[in-house]
Design an enzyme around this catalytic site. Structure first.
Site, mmCIF file in Angstrom:
data_model
loop_
_atom_site.group_PDB
_atom_site.id
_atom_site.type_symbol
_atom_site.label_atom_id
_atom_site.label_comp_id
_atom_site.label_asym_id
_atom_site.label_seq_id
_atom_site.Cartn_x
_atom_site.Cartn_y
_atom_site.Cartn_z
ATOM 1 N N LYS A 53 0.839 -1.203 0.000
ATOM 2 C CA LYS A 53 0.000 0.000 0.000
ATOM 3 C C LYS A 53 0.873 1.252 0.000
ATOM 4 O O LYS A 53 0.602 2.217 -0.723
ATOM 5 C CB LYS A 53 -0.935 -0.015 1.224
ATOM 6 N N GLN A 97 -5.111 -1.833 9.461
ATOM 7 C CA GLN A 97 -4.974 -3.149 8.829
ATOM 8 C C GLN A 97 -5.614 -4.229 9.709
ATOM 9 O O GLN A 97 -5.361 -4.303 10.909
ATOM 10 C CB GLN A 97 -3.477 -3.453 8.588
ATOM 11 N N ASP A 120 -11.451 2.430 3.595
ATOM 12 C CA ASP A 120 -11.756 1.002 3.434
ATOM 13 C C ASP A 120 -13.237 0.771 3.101
ATOM 14 O O ASP A 120 -13.609 -0.307 2.642
ATOM 15 C CB ASP A 120 -11.473 0.258 4.751
HETATM 16 N N1 GUN Z 1 -7.048 -7.090 5.689
HETATM 17 C C1 GUN Z 1 -7.276 -7.800 4.572
HETATM 18 N N2 GUN Z 1 -7.863 -7.029 3.629
HETATM 19 C C2 GUN Z 1 -8.009 -5.807 4.184
HETATM 20 C C3 GUN Z 1 -8.547 -4.576 3.706
HETATM 21 O O1 GUN Z 1 -9.044 -4.446 2.576
HETATM 22 N N3 GUN Z 1 -8.496 -3.530 4.582
HETATM 23 C C4 GUN Z 1 -7.988 -3.639 5.835
HETATM 24 N N4 GUN Z 1 -7.993 -2.562 6.610
HETATM 25 N N5 GUN Z 1 -7.484 -4.762 6.300
HETATM 26 C C5 GUN Z 1 -7.494 -5.835 5.476
#
Ligand code: GUN
Length: 285
Positions: A53, A97, A120
């Site tokens: 990211k 996350q 998100d």
């Molecule tokens: N863990 C796995 N996929 C995601 C996601 O799209 N966003 C977040 N915040 N955590 C994740």
């Protein structure tokens, strides 16, 4: 039939170039979109996602900061940090996350993030807007899937879409987005009795199960569109999907690979949401 491959990595590259151009213009107007990523603990998969990211943000000129907290962090401490990020005008997007250590309730955390910074798209207020078809932050993986389908001009309206998996992050929202696009949607999950039969009736099949190569060609209708959301680590360390790609590609009309499929698109849509958040919060277009 040999399927056409929908290459998420290539599409991501194109989209990131477009976003970079947009970010350059915003920067000239005094707005640099900023994403704050919070990582609690040291889950290796989470660490590698977060790195991806940050790298993608840098490629598009979006600034990002990574806040790493120890695995022993309390829920109160994390909520306090989120409050500070909510109040910080230089922060446009907040991503915590998942998964979080067991002493922290994920839903409390999701609901603490200001909906206008919820890149998100997990906050109940944004989920509600998605359900009613209002403009909002769409969850990144489902948003990426819809973008992949549209990139190939694949008709969604009137098609039978079968979603295998019902997680809050992928299964549930992708079904809703396909419904918003006028598909007829069937959800399958671990308690579904006739999964193979239902899957084999799908015009668009979304595999979000989390089991390597679960979807073999007998789950696929000739000419179907097959989207593989699985990211499964094999014993040799390589990544593979929920779909048995080799047999499936002989039956499908379109298929996404793993890697280079849905994964890169998830990150790309996060950047899109961060730009949207920055514009929304600042009023700068
Ligand atoms: N863990 C796995 N996929 C995601 C996601 O799209 N966003 C977040 N915040 N955590 C994740």
């Amino acid at each position: 039939m040999t399927a056409e491959i929908i290459n998420g990595k290539e599409l991501s590259k194109e989209l990131k170039l477009e976003m970079k151009a947009e970010v350059d213009i915003l920067k000239r107007k005094g707005l640099t979109p900023h994403l704050s990523v919070v990582l609690v603990g040291d889950n290796p998969a989470s660490k590698s996602y977060v790195k991806g990211k940050e790298k993608a943000a840098a490629e598009t000129g979006i600034s990002s900061s990574l806040i790493e907290l120890p695995v022993s962090t309390t829920e109160a401490e994390l909520l306090q940090l989120i409050q500070e990020l909510n109040e910080d005008d230089s922060v446009h997007g907040i991503l915590v996350q998942l998964p979080l250590p067991s002493q922290i309730r994920e839903q409390q955390v999701i609901e603490a993030i200001h909906p206008d910074k919820d890149v998100d798209g997990f906050h109940p207020s944004n989920i509600g807007k998605m359900m009613t078809g209002e403009d909002t932050f769409l969850p990144c993986t489902p948003y990426g899937i819809i973008t992949m389908l549209k990139s190939k001009n694949i008709t969604i309206e009137g098609k039978h879409a079968v979603v295998i998996g019902r997680s809050n992050i992928v299964g549930k929202p992708i079904g809703q987005l396909l419904l918003n696009e006028n598909a007829t949607v069937t959800y399958c999950h671990s308690r579904t009795k006739n999964m193979q039969q239902l899957a084999a009736a799908a015009d668009i099949l979304i595999a979000a199960i989390g089991k390597a190569h679960f979807i073999t060609d007998d789950y696929i209708k000739e000419g179907a569109v097959v989207i593989d959301v699985g990211i499964n680590r094999q014993s040799d360390g390589s990544l593979t999907g929920d779909v048995d790609f080799e047999s499936a590609k002989e039956k499908a009309a379109y298929i996404t690979p793993v890697p280079r499929g849905v994964g890169p698109m998830t990150i790309t849509m996060l950047l899109k949401n961060t730009i949207k958040a920055a514009k929304g919060l600042s009023g700068i277009e």
